[in-house]
Design a protein around this motif. Sequence first.
Motif, PDB file in Angstrom:
ATOM      1  N   GLU A  12      56.284  25.357  36.815  1.00  0.00           N
ATOM      2  CA  GLU A  12      57.177  24.874  37.692  1.00  0.00           C
ATOM      3  C   GLU A  12      57.596  25.630  38.753  1.00  0.00           C
ATOM      4  N   ASP A  13      57.687  24.833  40.017  1.00  0.00           N
ATOM      5  CA  ASP A  13      57.910  25.602  41.254  1.00  0.00           C
ATOM      6  C   ASP A  13      57.291  26.824  41.692  1.00  0.00           C
ATOM      7  N   LEU A  14      55.732  26.542  41.257  1.00  0.00           N
ATOM      8  CA  LEU A  14      54.592  27.562  41.523  1.00  0.00           C
ATOM      9  C   LEU A  14      53.631  26.885  42.439  1.00  0.00           C
ATOM     10  N   ASN A  15      53.115  27.641  43.214  1.00  0.00           N
ATOM     11  CA  ASN A  15      51.992  27.030  44.313  1.00  0.00           C
ATOM     12  C   ASN A  15      50.533  27.064  43.694  1.00  0.00           C
ATOM     13  N   PRO A  16      49.974  26.029  43.647  1.00  0.00           N
ATOM     14  CA  PRO A  16      48.450  26.183  42.950  1.00  0.00           C
ATOM     15  C   PRO A  16      47.501  26.511  43.780  1.00  0.00           C
ATOM     16  N   VAL A  17      46.572  27.716  43.747  1.00  0.00           N
ATOM     17  CA  VAL A  17      45.679  27.875  44.568  1.00  0.00           C
ATOM     18  C   VAL A  17      44.066  27.926  43.986  1.00  0.00           C
ATOM     19  N   ARG A  18      43.125  27.046  44.388  1.00  0.00           N
ATOM     20  CA  ARG A  18      42.076  27.121  43.782  1.00  0.00           C
ATOM     21  C   ARG A  18      40.886  28.015  44.439  1.00  0.00           C
ATOM     22  N   LEU A  19      40.271  29.130  43.622  1.00  0.00           N
ATOM     23  CA  LEU A  19      39.494  30.232  43.905  1.00  0.00           C
ATOM     24  C   LEU A  19      38.128  29.491  43.647  1.00  0.00           C
ATOM     25  N   GLN A  20      37.288  28.867  44.643  1.00  0.00           N
ATOM     26  CA  GLN A  20      35.973  28.256  44.349  1.00  0.00           C
ATOM     27  C   GLN A  20      34.963  29.291  44.436  1.00  0.00           C
ATOM     28  N   SER A  21      34.053  29.433  43.275  1.00  0.00           N
ATOM     29  CA  SER A  21      33.120  30.412  43.299  1.00  0.00           C
ATOM     30  C   SER A  21      31.709  29.505  43.883  1.00  0.00           C
ATOM     31  N   ASN A  22      30.980  30.281  44.563  1.00  0.00           N
ATOM     32  CA  ASN A  22      29.796  29.750  45.281  1.00  0.00           C
ATOM     33  C   ASN A  22      28.632  29.509  44.577  1.00  0.00           C
ATOM     34  N   LYS A  23      28.627  30.592  43.499  1.00  0.00           N
ATOM     35  CA  LYS A  23      27.333  30.559  42.487  1.00  0.00           C
ATOM     36  C   LYS A  23      27.532  29.508  41.380  1.00  0.00           C
ATOM     37  N   SER A  24      28.712  29.339  41.016  1.00  0.00           N
ATOM     38  CA  SER A  24      29.112  28.327  39.501  1.00  0.00           C
ATOM     39  C   SER A  24      30.289  27.942  39.254  1.00  0.00           C
ATOM     40  N   THR A  25      30.435  26.841  39.145  1.00  0.00           N
ATOM     41  CA  THR A  25      31.876  26.224  38.653  1.00  0.00           C
ATOM     42  C   THR A  25      32.320  27.087  37.530  1.00  0.00           C
ATOM     43  N   ASP A  26      31.629  27.639  36.488  1.00  0.00           N
ATOM     44  CA  ASP A  26      32.195  28.518  35.610  1.00  0.00           C
ATOM     45  C   ASP A  26      33.068  29.623  36.162  1.00  0.00           C
ATOM     46  N   HIS A  27      32.767  30.081  37.157  1.00  0.00           N
ATOM     47  CA  HIS A  27      33.586  31.108  37.842  1.00  0.00           C
ATOM     48  C   HIS A  27      34.713  30.420  38.697  1.00  0.00           C
ATOM     49  N   THR A  28      35.028  29.366  38.712  1.00  0.00           N
ATOM     50  CA  THR A  28      36.075  28.850  39.410  1.00  0.00           C
ATOM     51  C   THR A  28      37.231  29.177  38.775  1.00  0.00           C
ATOM     52  N   LYS A  29      38.375  29.494  39.641  1.00  0.00           N
ATOM     53  CA  LYS A  29      39.600  29.839  39.083  1.00  0.00           C
ATOM     54  C   LYS A  29      40.908  29.058  39.852  1.00  0.00           C
ATOM     55  N   MET A  30      41.840  28.878  38.978  1.00  0.00           N
ATOM     56  CA  MET A  30      43.104  28.396  39.405  1.00  0.00           C
ATOM     57  C   MET A  30      44.267  29.530  39.187  1.00  0.00           C
ATOM     58  N   GLN A  31      44.764  29.591  40.393  1.00  0.00           N
ATOM     59  CA  GLN A  31      45.957  30.666  40.458  1.00  0.00           C
ATOM     60  C   GLN A  31      47.318  29.962  40.840  1.00  0.00           C
ATOM     61  N   TYR A  32      48.285  30.275  40.150  1.00  0.00           N
ATOM     62  CA  TYR A  32      49.685  29.542  40.229  1.00  0.00           C
ATOM     63  C   TYR A  32      50.737  30.778  40.795  1.00  0.00           C
ATOM     64  N   ARG A  33      50.875  30.767  42.134  1.00  0.00           N
ATOM     65  CA  ARG A  33      51.649  31.889  42.688  1.00  0.00           C
ATOM     66  C   ARG A  33      53.304  31.552  42.865  1.00  0.00           C
ATOM     67  N   ASP A  34      54.030  32.561  43.041  1.00  0.00           N
ATOM     68  CA  ASP A  34      55.402  32.248  43.423  1.00  0.00           C
ATOM     69  C   ASP A  34      55.600  32.318  44.947  1.00  0.00           C
ATOM     70  N   GLY A  35      56.785  32.367  45.401  1.00  0.00           N
ATOM     71  CA  GLY A  35      56.975  32.418  46.812  1.00  0.00           C
ATOM     72  C   GLY A  35      56.668  33.623  47.640  1.00  0.00           C
ATOM     73  N   THR A  36      56.512  34.644  46.775  1.00  0.00           N
ATOM     74  CA  THR A  36      55.934  35.988  47.160  1.00  0.00           C
ATOM     75  C   THR A  36      54.583  36.268  47.217  1.00  0.00           C
ATOM     76  N   SER A  37      53.910  34.889  46.871  1.00  0.00           N
ATOM     77  CA  SER A  37      52.357  35.045  46.405  1.00  0.00           C
ATOM     78  C   SER A  37      51.784  35.863  45.597  1.00  0.00           C
ATOM     79  N   GLN A  38      52.898  36.386  44.442  1.00  0.00           N
ATOM     80  CA  GLN A  38      52.389  36.960  43.183  1.00  0.00           C
ATOM     81  C   GLN A  38      51.844  36.067  42.198  1.00  0.00           C
TER      82      GLN A  38
END
Length: 448
Positions: free
Chosen positions: A244-270
Amino acid sequence: MAGKSTPVLLVTANLGSIFEDPSVMLKIWTEEFLSTVARLDPKFVALHCQEVGGKNYERSMKHVEYFVRLLMSSEELRLFDKVQVYLDEDFSSAENFTALGNFYFIHESVSDVLMWDFAAMTFVPAKGKEVHSGNIEAVTTKEKSKFPQDFFPECKWSRKGFLRTRWSLSGTVFDLINIHLFHDASNFIAMESFPSVYCKNRRRALEHILDRFHNDAYGTAPFFVFGDFNFRTDTQGVVKKLTEDLNPVRLQSNKSTDHTKMQYRDGTSQVILSLGKKEFSHKDHQTVFIEDNGKWLREFDRELEPFAGRLYEFPINFQPSYPFEENKKGAKCYMQTRCPSWCDRILLSNSAKSLVNNISEPDTVQYGLIGSNTCMGDHKPVYLKVHLEASAGSTCGAVSEHFNNVESTSFTSQHVAPADVLDATTITRYIHIKHSDSPVRIFKETTV
Protein backbone atom coordinates in the motif's frame (compact mmCIF):
# COMPACT_ATOMS: atom_id res chain seq x y z
CA MET A 1 -8.46 -48.64 28.94
CA ALA A 2 -12.25 -49.09 28.80
CA GLY A 3 -14.11 -45.98 29.85
CA LYS A 4 -11.00 -43.83 29.71
CA SER A 5 -9.48 -41.53 27.13
CA THR A 6 -6.10 -42.07 25.50
CA PRO A 7 -3.63 -39.19 25.04
CA VAL A 8 -2.75 -39.17 21.36
CA LEU A 9 0.00 -37.17 19.66
CA LEU A 10 -0.24 -36.51 15.91
CA VAL A 11 2.79 -34.99 14.13
CA THR A 12 3.36 -34.04 10.51
CA ALA A 13 6.84 -33.37 9.13
CA ASN A 14 8.26 -32.71 5.68
CA LEU A 15 11.76 -34.22 5.90
CA GLY A 16 12.99 -33.26 2.43
CA SER A 17 15.68 -30.79 3.40
CA ILE A 18 17.07 -32.58 6.48
CA PHE A 19 18.27 -35.46 4.29
CA GLU A 20 20.56 -33.02 2.48
CA ASP A 21 22.88 -33.17 5.53
CA PRO A 22 21.58 -36.34 7.19
CA SER A 23 24.44 -37.14 9.57
CA VAL A 24 23.83 -33.92 11.48
CA MET A 25 20.26 -32.91 10.74
CA LEU A 26 18.57 -36.26 11.34
CA LYS A 27 19.95 -36.44 14.86
CA ILE A 28 18.97 -32.85 15.67
CA TRP A 29 15.50 -33.37 14.24
CA THR A 30 14.99 -36.62 16.14
CA GLU A 31 16.13 -35.14 19.45
CA GLU A 32 13.65 -32.28 19.10
CA PHE A 33 10.81 -34.63 18.17
CA LEU A 34 11.59 -36.99 21.06
CA SER A 35 11.76 -34.16 23.57
CA THR A 36 8.25 -33.19 22.47
CA VAL A 37 7.07 -36.77 23.01
CA ALA A 38 8.61 -36.79 26.48
CA ARG A 39 7.06 -33.43 27.38
CA LEU A 40 3.54 -34.26 26.18
CA ASP A 41 3.56 -37.89 27.43
CA PRO A 42 1.18 -39.44 24.86
CA LYS A 43 0.31 -43.15 24.78
CA PHE A 44 -0.27 -43.27 21.01
CA VAL A 45 2.06 -41.41 18.65
CA ALA A 46 1.41 -40.98 14.92
CA LEU A 47 4.21 -39.37 12.91
CA HIS A 48 3.43 -38.64 9.25
CA CYS A 49 6.43 -37.73 7.11
CA GLN A 50 6.67 -36.42 3.57
CA GLU A 51 9.72 -36.44 1.26
CA VAL A 52 11.23 -39.41 3.11
CA GLY A 53 14.77 -39.78 1.82
CA GLY A 54 14.98 -36.15 0.70
CA LYS A 55 14.75 -34.69 -2.77
CA ASN A 56 17.75 -36.66 -4.13
CA TYR A 57 16.37 -40.12 -3.49
CA GLU A 58 19.09 -42.12 -5.19
CA ARG A 59 21.71 -40.50 -2.97
CA SER A 60 19.83 -40.05 0.30
CA MET A 61 17.42 -42.98 0.65
CA LYS A 62 20.17 -45.04 2.30
CA HIS A 63 19.96 -42.73 5.32
CA VAL A 64 16.32 -43.56 6.06
CA GLU A 65 17.30 -46.70 7.96
CA TYR A 66 19.53 -44.57 10.22
CA PHE A 67 16.55 -42.31 10.93
CA VAL A 68 14.41 -45.33 11.83
CA ARG A 69 17.12 -46.63 14.15
CA LEU A 70 17.33 -43.29 15.95
CA LEU A 71 13.63 -43.43 16.70
CA MET A 72 13.37 -47.12 17.49
CA SER A 73 16.35 -47.20 19.87
CA SER A 74 15.45 -44.02 21.76
CA GLU A 75 14.83 -43.99 25.49
CA GLU A 76 11.76 -41.80 24.99
CA LEU A 77 10.04 -44.55 22.97
CA ARG A 78 11.40 -47.52 24.92
CA LEU A 79 8.05 -48.32 26.55
CA PHE A 80 6.19 -48.15 23.23
CA ASP A 81 6.15 -51.89 22.60
CA LYS A 82 3.89 -51.83 19.53
CA VAL A 83 5.30 -50.14 16.43
CA GLN A 84 4.06 -50.00 12.85
CA VAL A 85 6.10 -48.16 10.22
CA TYR A 86 5.36 -47.73 6.51
CA LEU A 87 8.08 -46.24 4.28
CA ASP A 88 7.37 -45.82 0.59
CA GLU A 89 10.97 -45.87 -0.70
CA ASP A 90 10.85 -47.54 -4.11
CA PHE A 91 11.61 -44.51 -6.30
CA SER A 92 12.13 -46.81 -9.29
CA SER A 93 8.35 -47.32 -9.44
CA ALA A 94 7.17 -44.03 -10.96
CA GLU A 95 3.50 -45.02 -10.96
CA ASN A 96 3.48 -45.80 -7.21
CA PHE A 97 6.19 -43.78 -5.47
CA THR A 98 4.97 -41.15 -2.98
CA ALA A 99 7.99 -40.75 -0.61
CA LEU A 100 5.53 -40.88 2.31
CA GLY A 101 6.35 -42.42 5.65
CA ASN A 102 3.91 -43.27 8.46
CA PHE A 103 5.25 -44.10 11.95
CA TYR A 104 2.99 -45.35 14.73
CA PHE A 105 4.13 -45.98 18.32
CA ILE A 106 1.75 -47.45 20.91
CA HIS A 107 2.61 -47.52 24.62
CA GLU A 108 2.68 -50.78 26.55
CA SER A 109 -0.17 -49.54 28.75
CA VAL A 110 -2.49 -49.63 25.72
CA SER A 111 -3.64 -53.21 25.25
CA ASP A 112 -6.73 -52.84 23.10
CA VAL A 113 -5.41 -51.74 19.71
CA LEU A 114 -6.23 -53.18 16.30
CA MET A 115 -5.35 -52.30 12.70
CA TRP A 116 -7.54 -52.60 9.64
CA ASP A 117 -6.49 -55.02 6.91
CA PHE A 118 -7.68 -53.48 3.65
CA ALA A 119 -7.44 -56.80 1.77
CA ALA A 120 -9.10 -59.12 4.31
CA MET A 121 -11.61 -56.39 5.28
CA THR A 122 -11.19 -57.04 8.98
CA PHE A 123 -9.24 -55.83 11.99
CA VAL A 124 -6.02 -57.56 13.07
CA PRO A 125 -4.03 -57.10 16.29
CA ALA A 126 -1.26 -54.52 16.37
CA LYS A 127 1.54 -56.45 18.02
CA GLY A 128 5.30 -56.28 18.05
CA LYS A 129 7.44 -53.96 15.95
CA GLU A 130 7.18 -54.00 12.18
CA VAL A 131 8.80 -51.73 9.64
CA HIS A 132 7.59 -52.05 6.06
CA SER A 133 9.90 -50.27 3.66
CA GLY A 134 11.07 -50.20 0.05
CA ASN A 135 8.26 -51.41 -2.18
CA ILE A 136 5.26 -51.65 0.17
CA GLU A 137 2.53 -52.22 -2.42
CA ALA A 138 1.79 -55.70 -1.02
CA VAL A 139 1.36 -54.54 2.58
CA THR A 140 -2.35 -54.83 3.31
CA THR A 141 -2.62 -52.85 6.56
CA LYS A 142 -2.30 -49.60 4.65
CA GLU A 143 -3.86 -47.93 1.62
CA LYS A 144 -1.58 -45.80 -0.56
CA SER A 145 -2.08 -43.96 -3.81
CA LYS A 146 -0.62 -41.21 -5.96
CA PHE A 147 -2.94 -38.65 -7.40
CA PRO A 148 -3.86 -39.78 -10.94
CA GLN A 149 -1.95 -37.92 -13.62
CA ASP A 150 -4.91 -37.40 -15.95
CA PHE A 151 -6.96 -35.91 -13.11
CA PHE A 152 -4.55 -33.00 -12.70
CA PRO A 153 -3.33 -32.09 -16.21
CA GLU A 154 -1.96 -28.70 -15.09
CA CYS A 155 0.44 -30.35 -12.63
CA LYS A 156 3.66 -32.18 -13.23
CA TRP A 157 3.01 -35.82 -12.30
CA SER A 158 5.05 -36.01 -9.13
CA ARG A 159 5.16 -38.14 -5.99
CA LYS A 160 2.20 -36.37 -4.37
CA GLY A 161 -0.43 -38.65 -2.88
CA PHE A 162 -1.69 -40.15 0.39
CA LEU A 163 -1.06 -43.08 2.74
CA ARG A 164 -3.89 -44.19 5.02
CA THR A 165 -4.20 -46.54 7.99
CA ARG A 166 -7.27 -47.42 10.08
CA TRP A 167 -7.20 -48.08 13.81
CA SER A 168 -9.38 -49.36 16.61
CA LEU A 169 -8.03 -47.86 19.83
CA SER A 170 -9.82 -48.93 22.99
CA GLY A 171 -12.97 -49.52 20.97
CA THR A 172 -12.80 -46.26 19.00
CA VAL A 173 -12.29 -46.54 15.24
CA PHE A 174 -10.62 -43.81 13.17
CA ASP A 175 -8.47 -43.29 10.08
CA LEU A 176 -5.08 -41.60 10.01
CA ILE A 177 -4.21 -40.16 6.60
CA ASN A 178 -0.82 -38.83 5.50
CA ILE A 179 -1.15 -36.39 2.61
CA HIS A 180 1.18 -34.38 0.38
CA LEU A 181 -0.35 -31.84 -2.02
CA PHE A 182 1.05 -29.73 -4.88
CA HIS A 183 3.31 -26.73 -4.25
CA ASP A 184 3.46 -23.26 -5.78
CA ALA A 185 6.05 -23.17 -8.58
CA SER A 186 6.06 -19.40 -9.22
CA ASN A 187 5.28 -16.38 -7.04
CA PHE A 188 4.16 -14.46 -10.12
CA ILE A 189 1.55 -17.05 -11.06
CA ALA A 190 0.46 -17.41 -7.43
CA MET A 191 -0.28 -13.67 -7.17
CA GLU A 192 -2.30 -13.41 -10.38
CA SER A 193 -5.57 -14.25 -8.62
CA PHE A 194 -7.14 -15.98 -5.67
CA PRO A 195 -7.68 -18.82 -5.77
CA SER A 196 -4.53 -19.30 -7.82
CA VAL A 197 -4.16 -22.15 -10.27
CA TYR A 198 -2.03 -23.92 -7.65
CA CYS A 199 -4.71 -23.45 -5.01
CA LYS A 200 -7.33 -24.87 -7.40
CA ASN A 201 -5.17 -27.96 -8.02
CA ARG A 202 -4.76 -28.55 -4.31
CA ARG A 203 -8.50 -28.12 -3.80
CA ARG A 204 -9.30 -30.70 -6.49
CA ALA A 205 -6.80 -33.14 -5.03
CA LEU A 206 -8.22 -32.83 -1.52
CA GLU A 207 -11.78 -33.13 -2.79
CA HIS A 208 -10.68 -36.20 -4.75
CA ILE A 209 -9.45 -38.11 -1.72
CA LEU A 210 -12.29 -36.99 0.57
CA ASP A 211 -14.82 -38.23 -2.00
CA ARG A 212 -12.84 -41.44 -2.38
CA PHE A 213 -12.87 -42.15 1.35
CA HIS A 214 -16.57 -41.35 1.56
CA ASN A 215 -17.49 -43.74 -1.26
CA ASP A 216 -14.99 -46.60 -0.96
CA ALA A 217 -15.76 -50.19 0.02
CA TYR A 218 -14.24 -49.95 3.51
CA GLY A 219 -17.01 -47.90 5.07
CA THR A 220 -16.62 -44.40 6.44
CA ALA A 221 -14.75 -43.73 9.66
CA PRO A 222 -13.88 -40.56 11.56
CA PHE A 223 -10.51 -39.40 10.26
CA PHE A 224 -7.53 -37.21 10.95
CA VAL A 225 -5.74 -36.04 7.82
CA PHE A 226 -2.35 -34.47 8.41
CA GLY A 227 0.64 -33.77 6.23
CA ASP A 228 2.09 -31.13 3.93
CA PHE A 229 -0.99 -29.63 2.31
CA ASN A 230 1.20 -26.92 0.78
CA PHE A 231 -1.56 -24.47 1.66
CA ARG A 232 -0.39 -20.94 0.84
CA THR A 233 -1.70 -17.56 1.81
CA ASP A 234 -3.63 -15.48 -0.70
CA THR A 235 -0.46 -14.13 -2.34
CA GLN A 236 -2.32 -11.45 -4.26
CA GLY A 237 -3.94 -10.17 -1.07
CA VAL A 238 -0.69 -10.29 0.91
CA VAL A 239 1.24 -8.36 -1.75
CA LYS A 240 -1.51 -5.75 -1.90
CA LYS A 241 -1.42 -5.40 1.90
CA LEU A 242 2.37 -5.06 2.02
CA THR A 243 2.64 -2.60 -0.87
CA GLU A 244 0.00 0.00 0.00
CA ASP A 245 1.33 3.45 -0.99
CA LEU A 246 4.40 1.92 -2.67
CA ASN A 247 5.51 2.32 -6.27
CA PRO A 248 5.84 -0.85 -8.40
CA VAL A 249 8.89 -1.17 -10.68
CA ARG A 250 9.42 -4.07 -13.07
CA LEU A 251 12.99 -5.15 -13.72
CA GLN A 252 12.85 -7.08 -16.99
CA SER A 253 15.53 -9.62 -17.81
CA ASN A 254 16.63 -9.87 -21.41
CA LYS A 255 17.69 -13.47 -20.95
CA SER A 256 14.69 -15.12 -19.31
CA THR A 257 11.35 -14.27 -17.78
CA ASP A 258 12.44 -16.42 -14.82
CA HIS A 259 14.81 -13.61 -13.83
CA THR A 260 12.21 -10.85 -14.07
CA LYS A 261 11.62 -9.02 -10.78
CA MET A 262 9.02 -6.72 -9.31
CA GLN A 263 10.17 -4.18 -6.78
CA TYR A 264 7.93 -2.03 -4.63
CA ARG A 265 9.61 1.16 -3.52
CA ASP A 266 8.73 3.96 -1.15
CA GLY A 267 8.94 7.69 -1.84
CA THR A 268 12.71 7.68 -1.31
CA SER A 269 13.15 4.84 -3.85
CA GLN A 270 14.04 2.39 -1.07
CA VAL A 271 13.03 -1.17 -1.99
CA ILE A 272 10.47 -2.43 0.54
CA LEU A 273 9.35 -5.64 -1.21
CA SER A 274 11.10 -7.56 -3.96
CA LEU A 275 9.38 -10.36 -5.88
CA GLY A 276 10.71 -12.93 -8.32
CA LYS A 277 9.62 -16.35 -9.47
CA LYS A 278 11.32 -17.78 -6.37
CA GLU A 279 11.91 -14.59 -4.41
CA PHE A 280 9.69 -13.00 -1.78
CA SER A 281 11.80 -10.56 0.18
CA HIS A 282 10.60 -7.80 2.49
CA LYS A 283 12.94 -5.16 3.91
CA ASP A 284 11.92 -6.23 7.44
CA HIS A 285 11.24 -9.82 6.46
CA GLN A 286 11.72 -11.56 9.82
CA THR A 287 9.93 -8.92 11.88
CA VAL A 288 6.95 -8.75 9.53
CA PHE A 289 6.30 -12.50 9.51
CA ILE A 290 7.52 -13.62 12.96
CA GLU A 291 6.30 -10.86 15.25
CA ASP A 292 3.11 -11.92 17.06
CA ASN A 293 3.36 -15.27 15.23
CA GLY A 294 2.39 -13.59 11.97
CA LYS A 295 -1.12 -13.03 13.28
CA TRP A 296 -1.93 -10.39 10.64
CA LEU A 297 -1.29 -13.00 7.95
CA ARG A 298 -4.06 -15.31 9.20
CA GLU A 299 -6.77 -13.43 7.31
CA PHE A 300 -5.05 -14.44 4.07
CA ASP A 301 -4.92 -18.15 5.03
CA ARG A 302 -8.01 -19.09 3.05
CA GLU A 303 -7.46 -22.45 1.35
CA LEU A 304 -9.63 -24.34 3.84
CA GLU A 305 -12.67 -22.13 3.24
CA PRO A 306 -14.28 -24.47 0.63
CA PHE A 307 -14.04 -27.36 3.12
CA ALA A 308 -15.70 -25.60 6.04
CA GLY A 309 -18.50 -28.17 6.20
CA ARG A 310 -16.23 -31.21 5.83
CA LEU A 311 -13.02 -30.49 7.74
CA TYR A 312 -12.26 -28.95 11.11
CA GLU A 313 -9.04 -27.41 12.42
CA PHE A 314 -8.24 -26.29 15.93
CA PRO A 315 -7.27 -22.61 16.20
CA ILE A 316 -3.80 -21.78 14.92
CA ASN A 317 -1.80 -19.67 17.36
CA PHE A 318 1.64 -20.51 15.99
CA GLN A 319 3.71 -18.86 13.29
CA PRO A 320 3.76 -20.14 9.67
CA SER A 321 5.51 -23.50 9.35
CA TYR A 322 7.29 -22.74 6.03
CA PRO A 323 9.82 -21.74 4.57
CA PHE A 324 12.53 -21.64 7.24
CA GLU A 325 16.26 -21.31 6.70
CA GLU A 326 17.96 -24.70 6.42
CA ASN A 327 20.99 -23.95 8.59
CA LYS A 328 21.62 -23.65 12.34
CA LYS A 329 22.28 -19.91 12.27
CA GLY A 330 18.93 -19.26 10.64
CA ALA A 331 16.85 -21.66 12.72
CA LYS A 332 14.35 -18.93 13.61
CA CYS A 333 14.44 -17.14 10.26
CA TYR A 334 12.35 -17.48 7.12
CA MET A 335 13.94 -17.91 3.72
CA GLN A 336 13.15 -15.02 1.41
CA THR A 337 11.82 -17.23 -1.37
CA ARG A 338 8.08 -17.57 -0.64
CA CYS A 339 5.54 -15.81 1.45
CA PRO A 340 5.55 -17.65 4.82
CA SER A 341 2.52 -19.95 5.05
CA TRP A 342 0.91 -22.60 7.20
CA CYS A 343 1.67 -25.44 4.79
CA ASP A 344 1.71 -28.20 7.41
CA ARG A 345 -1.64 -28.90 9.04
CA ILE A 346 -3.61 -31.39 11.11
CA LEU A 347 -7.29 -31.53 10.15
CA LEU A 348 -10.24 -33.55 11.42
CA SER A 349 -13.48 -34.73 9.99
CA ASN A 350 -16.51 -33.50 11.93
CA SER A 351 -17.05 -37.02 13.25
CA ALA A 352 -13.44 -37.17 14.49
CA LYS A 353 -13.94 -33.93 16.38
CA SER A 354 -16.63 -35.68 18.43
CA LEU A 355 -14.06 -38.29 19.53
CA VAL A 356 -11.91 -35.71 21.31
CA ASN A 357 -12.46 -35.77 25.08
CA ASN A 358 -12.99 -32.48 26.97
CA ILE A 359 -12.49 -30.56 23.74
CA SER A 360 -13.50 -27.22 25.21
CA GLU A 361 -11.34 -27.37 28.35
CA PRO A 362 -8.17 -25.20 28.38
CA ASP A 363 -4.92 -27.05 27.62
CA THR A 364 -6.74 -30.28 26.78
CA VAL A 365 -5.94 -29.76 23.09
CA GLN A 366 -2.48 -28.54 22.12
CA TYR A 367 -1.73 -27.49 18.53
CA GLY A 368 1.67 -26.05 17.70
CA LEU A 369 5.11 -26.14 16.12
CA ILE A 370 8.03 -28.37 17.06
CA GLY A 371 11.52 -26.87 17.16
CA SER A 372 10.73 -23.16 16.96
CA ASN A 373 14.30 -22.36 18.04
CA THR A 374 15.98 -25.31 16.33
CA CYS A 375 16.85 -25.95 12.70
CA MET A 376 14.34 -28.57 11.54
CA GLY A 377 14.68 -27.99 7.80
CA ASP A 378 12.55 -25.69 5.67
CA HIS A 379 9.37 -27.03 7.28
CA LYS A 380 8.82 -26.94 11.04
CA PRO A 381 6.92 -30.05 12.18
CA VAL A 382 3.40 -29.41 13.44
CA TYR A 383 1.82 -31.39 16.29
CA LEU A 384 -1.61 -31.90 17.77
CA LYS A 385 -2.20 -33.51 21.14
CA VAL A 386 -5.71 -34.66 21.99
CA HIS A 387 -7.37 -37.20 24.27
CA LEU A 388 -9.49 -39.72 22.37
CA GLU A 389 -12.56 -41.16 24.02
CA ALA A 390 -12.70 -44.93 24.50
CA SER A 391 -15.56 -46.91 22.98
CA ALA A 392 -16.72 -43.85 21.07
CA GLY A 393 -18.19 -45.77 18.18
CA SER A 394 -17.15 -47.67 15.09
CA THR A 395 -17.59 -47.04 11.38
CA CYS A 396 -20.51 -46.73 9.02
CA GLY A 397 -21.05 -49.07 6.12
CA ALA A 398 -19.15 -52.20 5.21
CA VAL A 399 -16.71 -52.05 8.11
CA SER A 400 -19.30 -52.08 10.86
CA GLU A 401 -20.19 -55.72 10.44
CA HIS A 402 -16.55 -56.76 10.67
CA PHE A 403 -15.89 -54.48 13.63
CA ASN A 404 -18.91 -55.65 15.59
CA ASN A 405 -17.73 -59.24 15.20
CA VAL A 406 -14.06 -58.57 15.88
CA GLU A 407 -14.08 -59.85 19.48
CA SER A 408 -15.19 -63.29 18.32
CA THR A 409 -12.51 -63.50 15.64
CA SER A 410 -9.45 -65.63 16.26
CA PHE A 411 -6.20 -63.84 15.40
CA THR A 412 -2.64 -65.01 15.06
CA SER A 413 0.27 -62.84 16.15
CA GLN A 414 1.24 -62.06 12.57
CA HIS A 415 -1.19 -61.39 9.75
CA VAL A 416 -0.22 -62.77 6.35
CA ALA A 417 -1.71 -61.30 3.19
CA PRO A 418 -3.52 -63.60 0.77
CA ALA A 419 -1.21 -65.26 -1.73
CA ASP A 420 -2.70 -63.39 -4.68
CA VAL A 421 -1.91 -60.06 -3.01
CA LEU A 422 1.75 -60.66 -2.18
CA ASP A 423 4.34 -59.45 -4.66
CA ALA A 424 6.75 -62.16 -5.73
CA THR A 425 9.62 -59.69 -5.42
CA THR A 426 8.95 -59.02 -1.73
CA ILE A 427 11.47 -60.37 0.77
CA THR A 428 11.76 -60.06 4.53
CA ARG A 429 14.83 -59.15 6.54
CA TYR A 430 15.39 -58.38 10.20
CA ILE A 431 17.01 -55.38 11.78
CA HIS A 432 18.24 -55.49 15.38
CA ILE A 433 17.70 -52.52 17.68
CA LYS A 434 19.40 -52.39 21.08
CA HIS A 435 18.44 -50.40 24.15
CA SER A 436 20.92 -49.82 26.94
CA ASP A 437 18.73 -51.60 29.49
CA SER A 438 16.69 -54.05 27.47
CA PRO A 439 17.13 -57.10 25.24
CA VAL A 440 17.57 -56.88 21.50
CA ARG A 441 14.50 -55.60 19.71
CA ILE A 442 13.65 -57.16 16.38
CA PHE A 443 11.32 -55.79 13.79
CA LYS A 444 10.42 -56.89 10.32
CA GLU A 445 11.27 -54.89 7.23
CA THR A 446 9.61 -55.65 3.93
CA THR A 447 11.55 -54.47 0.93
CA VAL A 448 12.51 -55.23 -2.67
